[in-house]
Design an enzyme around this catalytic site. Structure first.
Site, PDB file in Angstrom:
ATOM      1  N   MET A 166       0.804  -1.208   0.000  1.00 16.82           N
ATOM      2  CA  MET A 166       0.000   0.000   0.000  1.00 16.82           C
ATOM      3  C   MET A 166       0.842   1.266   0.000  1.00 16.82           C
ATOM      4  SD  MET A 166      -2.824   0.887  -0.638  1.00 16.82           S
ATOM      5  CE  MET A 166      -4.449   0.261  -0.465  1.00 16.82           C
ATOM      6  N   CYS A 167       1.946   1.267   0.756  1.00 13.49           N
ATOM      7  CA  CYS A 167       2.726   2.507   0.839  1.00 13.49           C
ATOM      8  C   CYS A 167       3.364   2.826  -0.507  1.00 13.49           C
ATOM      9  CB  CYS A 167       3.787   2.425   1.935  1.00 13.49           C
ATOM     10  SG  CYS A 167       4.963   1.105   1.680  1.00 13.49           S
ATOM     11  N   THR A 168       3.701   1.777  -1.271  1.00 17.32           N
ATOM     12  CA  THR A 168       4.251   2.019  -2.603  1.00 17.32           C
ATOM     13  C   THR A 168       3.194   2.665  -3.480  1.00 17.32           C
ATOM     14  OG1 THR A 168       5.654   0.062  -2.411  1.00 17.32           O
ATOM     15  CG2 THR A 168       5.279   0.927  -4.623  1.00 17.32           C
ATOM     16  N   THR A 226       2.279   6.406  -1.865  1.00 18.08           N
ATOM     17  CA  THR A 226       3.220   7.518  -1.802  1.00 18.08           C
ATOM     18  C   THR A 226       4.478   7.355  -2.649  1.00 18.08           C
ATOM     19  OG1 THR A 226       4.325   6.531   0.102  1.00 18.08           O
ATOM     20  CG2 THR A 226       2.557   8.105   0.554  1.00 18.08           C
TER      21      THR A 226
END
Lengths: 467, 516
Positions: free
Chosen positions: A240-242, A245
């Site tokens: 998810m962080c990839t 953001t």
């Protein structure tokens, strides 16, 4: 494994042939007078059924009645009328099988036409099962394919029990596990011994681009679908962080729009979910993905890639399906006719570089959650939270459940500890996730029953406290 | 190809799933191809079906036989109404119906007649597929096609045995799409721009966020510099040294105020990739063979594009490349912030483009030297330089000649008497049987017993003629009396075809490839 199976099968066959003889049907060379057969029609099949040979199954006896069994009694279920399903229907019909049922919940799409050869451009939008059945019934006189435009889950044991053999050409591991579980539930054990007449062989085929596999499952005797879950490659899910953001690939940009931007902007109205088959939806995602990619100087977002990522498209070509379906159909024929020893039990095929096949015997897993009859152990400290148990059920490579519902029998009553699939119950039971197992009143050795889309039966677990 | 939904043609939609395998250029090659099938048996029509569905340009069926009841029983592309009609015509109708993009033709003639009267008929095809051909016709046709440079695929099915033989002098593959290719990172010999880019990082003076989001390629490069200083500029070579190198990287992971290592996934990736990242950059032997191929040392106006490119790549390797292939230009995804990743990716991409244009210049000057103008794009071939493959399959004439038969392959496989090789020998023996008796063994029930003996004689004469000291079990002879009978890759020049004999045994669901 083979000897037991064939004695049971031949018993079924022998009984049926007696019934036929009693009903005084004539056996004309090549088939029944009423059955629209013509001279020489079944020559290719008869050579296998009516002649002995050095490689046939030890129990095999050549006879003219085997052909009759195939033509008049043997009932086959084909699951999936797509790339594999079309090929399977053709192969089975030409091999003499006439009582075939086909189940498929999908309708025909343009992108199916490059390999699902029972469908034409005019059929787009119609149910696959119906069109496939019509085509086969008209092209192969005497064949009677019965279509079911339904999900496999709407049928119960009484439906599945009528078939001699079940062949799958599915595109979903969940569905495979479901039918696997259904066939396990049909098994009857008497005094701990399996009644082999309750076994329905499952032939399962799968393809992806230039790769494919075919396997023979004898429920209760050989490795089942769940025994070899680890063989399936994990689905690619980007962190998810990839996505949120730190995108680096065009795929990250597409998933951002798909997973985050669409639910926020609701471009086609409230509650309208993204439909990967709707060109307008894909176009919207494509344009926004390009915008996001431009922000990060990422190149490579195309319409084709966008659709591929959103729909998780797997490339597909006619030849691989033809090969795997042929292998599966051969196995159906071998088992139905007892002519040769069937595949034992897993075939892998790859034609990226030359042509490669590899055959091996997949082993049964001792504590398989689907076929081992033994309640699976759950090891947790009593201070663990119910959420931890839920996570384990989902993440364990052996279980890979999707949205398990957990119940326990406490004080003589069935208590639902957590259930996700009904909103009101989910809300009510959600607080349990943060409670410890001890707080929930669960004791060491407690049995938990877990239901999930991956299996038609609840799976029993035994809770073992480690501390 | 049009990008928007509105512009997506019906064909693009229909072929979507296969375009993802071989791309638009592969599809174009398919649509420009014209395939010939000889004998519309069940096997033959099945093969054509798998070419018609993906949109082959055209097919022509050559078949002199009339449709029998037996044919209709096992062939999906024949119906009762076709009984008595010419088989080529009947099958063409039902195959054509599968895909209106394809143009289907038929010739109501036996291949032998065509070979007698008009052998050049076969020169127009991209590929000829011969199914259930008798040996003499097969060898005649093979000779014609070999000399004309037309690839020939021979297929036979006999009971539960399948056989395929590919005969082509030379088949070149640019995009072999290998499954597990190693990356081309050049960490052992970084090019100037990569060196500069690596210099721009100072791991010891970065804030935590940047440190944790530096691509592992940079991390490995930086620690390699440290290693070089202490090890006389030698790469870590064996397991012990690689372990020590991994440890060196591990020590570089930032620690918090209590001295506990932080969670730096990029460093973990670096450690995991040490094994492959430090592989010395070298040209794969399959590519070396191509670059040094004798046959194409001198470029003429007739030299095929593949070999002009190969020569250009060779000149690059010997000059600007300093012994290395053009840079591939791709890097795998890795933990990093967007900017760092994209910048690093661009360093590789730009170098790849530079190298490709140098190769293009070599191509241009080679062509100019023989009076031609460059019309094709070389970018694809540069990207795939490490994956170039050439497949050369022996002619059928050689396979069957007593002097050139591959005795070693046959005898060594037959050390295991149940190897698929025995099926090959049986098929050859069955051909011999047909030659002698004008029929196949065991067509009628009453013949089976007697034919076992006759077939055994054929087996023995075959083995004797070729001087093969092997034992063919009687079981196989019996089994064969019981029975009573990789095109897309060739056309798209993608993926690698088998070389040159493939045998499939449906009894055991096993297969094997032999070079005969």
């Amino acid at each position: 494994m083979n000897l037991l199976l064939f004695s049971l099968f031949r018993e079924k066959k022998r009984r049926r042939i007696e019934e036929l003889a009693q009903s005084q049907k004539k056996a004309v060379d090549g088939g029944n007078e009423d059955s629209q057969d013509w001279d020489g029609r079944w020559n290719h099949v008869k050579k296998f059924l009516e002649r002995s040979g050095p490689f046939t199954h030890p129990d095999f006896e050549p006879s003219t009645e085997s052909l009759q069994f195939l033509l008049e009694s043997c009932k086959i279920l084909v699951i999936g009328a797509g790339g594999l399903g079309c090929e399977l229907l053709k192969n089975l019909a030409l091999s003499g099988f006439r009582k075939i049922h086909i189940v498929d919940m999908d309708t025909i799409d343009v992108s199916n036409l490059n390999r699902q050869f029972l469908f034409r451009p005019k059929d787009v939008g119609r149910p696959k099962a119906d069109v496939a059945a019509d085509f086969i019934n008209s092209r192969v006189p005497g064949c009677n394919v019965v279509p079911h435009f339904k999900k496999i889950q709407v049928f119960d044991e009484s439906f599945y029990r009528q078939f001699h053999i079940i062949v799958c050409g599915l595109d979903s591991i969940i569905a495979r596990r479901w039918i696997n579980g259904m066939l396990m539930s049909l098994l009857i054990y008497e005094g701990g011994v399996l009644d082999t007449s309750t076994i329905i062989p499952l032939i399962d085929g799968g393809t992806e681009g230039f790769k494919g596999n075919a396997r023979v499952v004898l429920p209760g005797m050989t490795a089942c679908i769940d025994c070899t879950l680890e063989l399936y490659p994990p689905q690619i899910n980007f962190p998810m962080c990839t996505i949120a953001t730190m995108p680096r690939l065009p795929e990250h940009c597409i998933e951002y729009v798909h997973i985050l931007q669409w639910p926020k902007e609701k471009p086609f109205g409230d509650g309208v979910a993204l439909d990967g088959d709707d060109p307008q939806h894909i176009q919207w995602v494509f344009q926004r993905s390009q915008e996001r990619a431009a922000q990060f100087n990422i190149t490579g977002v195309t319409y084709r890639l966008t659709q591929g990522v959103v729909k998780r498209i797997i490339p597909a070509v006619a030849s691989t399906n033809a090969v795997i379906a042929a292998a599966c159909a051969s196995e159906v024929f071998k088992i139905a006719s007892s002519t040769y020893i069937p595949l034992n039990n897993y075939l892998v095929f790859n034609d990226v570089d030359g042509l490669y096949t590899y055959t091996f015997e997949a082993e049964r897993k001792e504590n398989c959650s689907a076929c081992s009859q033994v309640p699976h152990d759950l090891q947790f400290p009593s201070s663990a939270k119910l959420q931890d148990v839920l996570d384990y059920l989902i993440e364990s490579t052996a279980l890979q459940m999707k949205s398990p519902a957990i119940t326990a029998t406490m004080e003589g009553k069935n208590k639902t500890l957590y259930l996700q699939t009904v909103a009101s119950i989910e809300e009510r039971t959600r607080p349990n996730l943060c409670r410890t197992l001890k707080e929930l009143g669960l004791t060491d050795g407690q049995e938990l029953a877990v239901a999930d889309v991956t299996t038609p039966q609840t799976v029993l677990f035994r809770l073992n406290y480690t501390s | 190809m049009a990008q928007s939904a509105a512009g997506k043609s019906n064909k693009e939609q229909k072929y979507d799933r296969q375009l993802r395998l071989w791309g638009d250029h592969g599809q174009e090659a398919l649509e420009n191809a014209h395939v010939c099938l000889i004998n519309a048996t069940a096997t033959g029509t099945e093969i054509l079906k798998n070419l018609v569905l993906p949109g082959i340009g055209a097919f022509t069926i050559v078949d002199g036989h009339k449709v029998t009841g037996e044919d209709v029983g096992n062939n999906f592309f024949l119906s009762i109404s076709s009984i008595g009609k010419n088989r080529a015509q009947a099958a063409t109708e039902l195959l054509q119906e599968l895909n209106s993009d394809v143009s289907g033709n038929f010739v109501e003639e036996s291949p032998d007649k065509l070979l007698d009267n008009d052998p050049e008929f076969f020169h127009r095809f991209s590929l000829v597929i011969g199914v259930q051909l008798i040996e003499s016709t097969c060898l005649r046709l093979a000779g014609v096609l070999w000399n004309a440079g037309v690839p020939f695929l021979v297929c036979k099915t006999y009971g539960l045995v399948g056989y395929m033989r590919l005969a082509v002098k030379e088949h070149t593959v640019v995009e072999s799409h290998p499954d597990n290719a190693l990356e081309d990172l050049r960490l052992d010999q970084p090019f100037a721009e990569l060196k500069n880019h690596i210099q721009s990082y100072d791991l010891d003076n970065m804030d935590k966020k940047d440190h944790s989001h530096t691509p592992w390629i940079i991390v490995v490069a930086k620690y390699l510099e440290k290693w070089y200083n202490e090890h006389n500029y030698q790469l870590p070579k064996n397991y012990k040294e690689k372990e020590a190198f991994r440890q060196l990287i591990r020590e570089g992971i930032l620690k918090n105020e209590n001295g506990v290592a932080e969670d730096e996934e990029n460093f973990e990736e670096a450690i995991k990739n040490v094994n492959t990242a430090l592989n010395p950059t070298k040209i794969p032997s399959t590519v070396q063979d191509i670059l040094n191929a004798e046959g194409w040392k001198n470029i003429t106006a007739q030299t095929p594009a593949f070999w002009v490119m190969a020569r250009a790549v060779k000149e690059f390797v010997e000059n600007e490349g300093e012994g290395k292939l053009p840079v591939r230009g791709t890097i795998p995804d890795m933990i990093a912030d967007s900017e760092k990743f994209i910048n690093l990716q661009n360093v590789y991409r730009e170098k790849a483009m530079q190298d490709a244009s140098v190769v293009s210049k070599h191509v241009e000057s080679l062509l100019q030297s023989v009076g031609k103008v460059c019309v094709y794009k070389s970018k694809k071939k540069c990207k795939n330089a490490a994956f170039l493959r050439v497949v050369r399959c022996r002619s059928l004439a050689d396979e069957c000649s007593v002097e050139l038969v591959n005795k070693d392959e046959i005898t060594s496989c037959m050390d295991n008497p149940d190897s698929e090789m025995v099926l090959y020998l049986m098929l050859r023996s069955v051909d011999r049987f047909f030659q002698q008796h004008s029929r196949y063994p065991g067509v009628y029930n009453y013949q089976v017993e007697e034919d076992i003996g006759k077939l055994k004689l054929c087996v023995n004469s075959l083995l004797q003629e070729y001087g093969l000291n092997v034992n063919v079990k009687d079981d196989y002879i019996h089994e064969f009396c019981r029975y009573g009978a990789n095109a897309i890759k060739m056309i798209t020049h993608q993926f690698v075809p088998f070389n040159n004999t493939f045998i499939y045994n449906a009894m055991s669901q096993t297969s094997a490839t032999f070079q005969l």
